[in-house]
Enzyme design. Structure first.
Site, short mmCIF file in Angstrom:
data_model
loop_
_atom_site.label_atom_id
_atom_site.label_comp_id
_atom_site.label_asym_id
_atom_site.label_seq_id
_atom_site.Cartn_x
_atom_site.Cartn_y
_atom_site.Cartn_z
N THR A 34 0.68 -1.33 0.12
CA THR A 34 0.05 0.01 0.00
C THR A 34 0.95 1.39 0.11
OG1 THR A 34 -1.92 1.24 1.23
CG2 THR A 34 -0.25 0.11 2.52
N ASN A 49 -1.08 3.86 1.03
CA ASN A 49 -1.98 5.06 1.85
C ASN A 49 -1.03 5.19 3.22
OD1 ASN A 49 -3.74 5.31 3.92
ND2 ASN A 49 -5.52 4.79 2.67
N LYS A 64 -2.82 3.96 6.55
CA LYS A 64 -2.89 2.49 6.52
C LYS A 64 -1.57 2.22 7.12
CE LYS A 64 -6.24 0.68 3.25
NZ LYS A 64 -6.32 -0.39 1.88
N GLU A 99 -4.28 -2.64 -10.20
CA GLU A 99 -5.59 -2.23 -10.50
C GLU A 99 -6.42 -3.14 -9.65
OE1 GLU A 99 -7.68 -0.97 -14.06
OE2 GLU A 99 -5.71 -1.35 -15.14
N ASP A 117 -6.86 -4.79 1.78
CA ASP A 117 -8.15 -4.30 1.10
C ASP A 117 -9.30 -4.22 2.22
OD1 ASP A 117 -8.85 -3.21 -1.53
OD2 ASP A 117 -10.46 -4.04 -1.18
N SER A 118 -9.98 -2.77 2.33
CA SER A 118 -10.74 -2.73 3.50
C SER A 118 -12.04 -1.76 2.92
CB SER A 118 -10.15 -1.98 4.48
OG SER A 118 -8.99 -0.75 3.96
N GLY A 177 -10.49 8.60 5.92
CA GLY A 177 -11.66 7.89 5.33
C GLY A 177 -13.19 8.22 5.90
N TYR A 178 -13.62 7.22 6.14
CA TYR A 178 -15.13 7.18 6.93
C TYR A 178 -14.94 7.38 8.32
CZ TYR A 178 -16.64 5.72 2.10
OH TYR A 178 -16.84 5.53 0.89
N ASP A 179 -13.91 7.59 8.89
CA ASP A 179 -13.73 7.54 10.52
C ASP A 179 -14.64 8.58 11.10
OD1 ASP A 179 -12.02 5.42 10.66
OD2 ASP A 179 -10.22 6.72 10.68
#
Ligand code: ITT
Length: 229
Positions: free
Chosen positions: A31, A33, A36, A69, A98-99, A182-184
């Site tokens: 990754t 990121n 992460k 990809e 992958d999350s 992210g969605y945190d």
């Protein structure tokens, strides 16, 4: 003495397993990121496994490597794609995460497309705005969601291990908190009475999907290193 004679001396069949008993071994996180990477490094170093036995590198150490990809239909397929691709390019055992977020009221969406929910090139903010818009007017008891993390460990071209972690929460009606990514800010964790974005990294790692998954991965790596797997 070079590595291979030592391996033969140990009488081992699997080079990584054997060499890791003697040397600090490389493991690559598949990754770029940064959020992460920080979380995963912290989790893997919780009981000194990472610091003493493993040298952890990441795709950030390979700036010219092309993006893998994510064409899989599930998080598991994408985790496998990433781990295998990075192993085959680098020859280094690769761990891929992958999350994503699965929202009950959206039948599990955004799920595997969590990173690009609001479209190509979108920001975390765009995704959260889209999610909150779709859930507008939905009552609290129907705002349940699961954060899921699937981890694939590619030890060789055909030796692949998979572990998974998940955590349940409730989607808020506005963004709350500044930490994490992210969605945190929209993921409320009732047991602590806070969104993930209000937790410190240590608090989040203790309960998060990634914390659960990578602690399982760490136990697997420890067993592999001591030749018990
Ligand atoms: P890599 O593929 O390079 O690992 P990515 O960000 O593209 O990085 P994923 O494909 O796994 O990662 O997509 C995960 C998305 O799900 C991520 O971009 C966030 O939007 C969300 N997500 C995953 N884990 C999260 C977490 O702990 N907190 C908040 N959002 C998370």
């Amino acid at each position: 003495m070079s590595v291979l004679p030592r391996v033969r001396l140990l009488g081992c069949r699997d080079a990584w397993r054997c060499v890791s008993t003697v040397f600090q071994m490389k493991l690559i996180l598949a990754t770029r990121n940064q959020h992460k990477i920080e979380e995963i490094k912290k989790i893997l170093s919780e009981d000194n496994v990472a610091t003493q036995k493993l040298e952890i590198i990441t795709l950030r150490d390979f700036p010219n490597m092309p993006e893998v990809e994510e064409t899989g239909k599930t998080m598991k397929e994408n985790a496998i794609l990433k781990a295998k691709a990075v192993y085959s390019i680098t020859g280094i055992p690769a761990l891929a995460d992958d999350s994503g977020l699965e929202v009950d009221a959206l039948k599990g969406a955004p799920g595997v497309v969590s990173a690009r929910f609001a479209g190509p090139g979108c920001t975390y903010k765009d995704n959260n705005v889209k999610l909150l818009g779709l859930l507008k007017g939905i009552p609290d008891d129907k705002r349940g969601a699961t954060f899921r993390c699937v981890v694939a460990l590619a030890l060789s071209q055909d030796d692949l291990r998979i572990v998974e972690g998940k955590v349940r929460g409730i989607i808020t009606d506005k963004e709350i908190g500044e930490n994490g990514f992210g969605y945190d800010p929209v993921f409320y964790y009732p047991e602590l009475g806070k969104t993930f974005a209000q937790l410190t990294q240590e608090e989040k790692n203790r309960v998060s999907h990634r914390g659960v998954a990578f602690r399982k991965a760490k136990e697997l790596i420890k067993r592999l290193m001591t030749n018990n797997e």
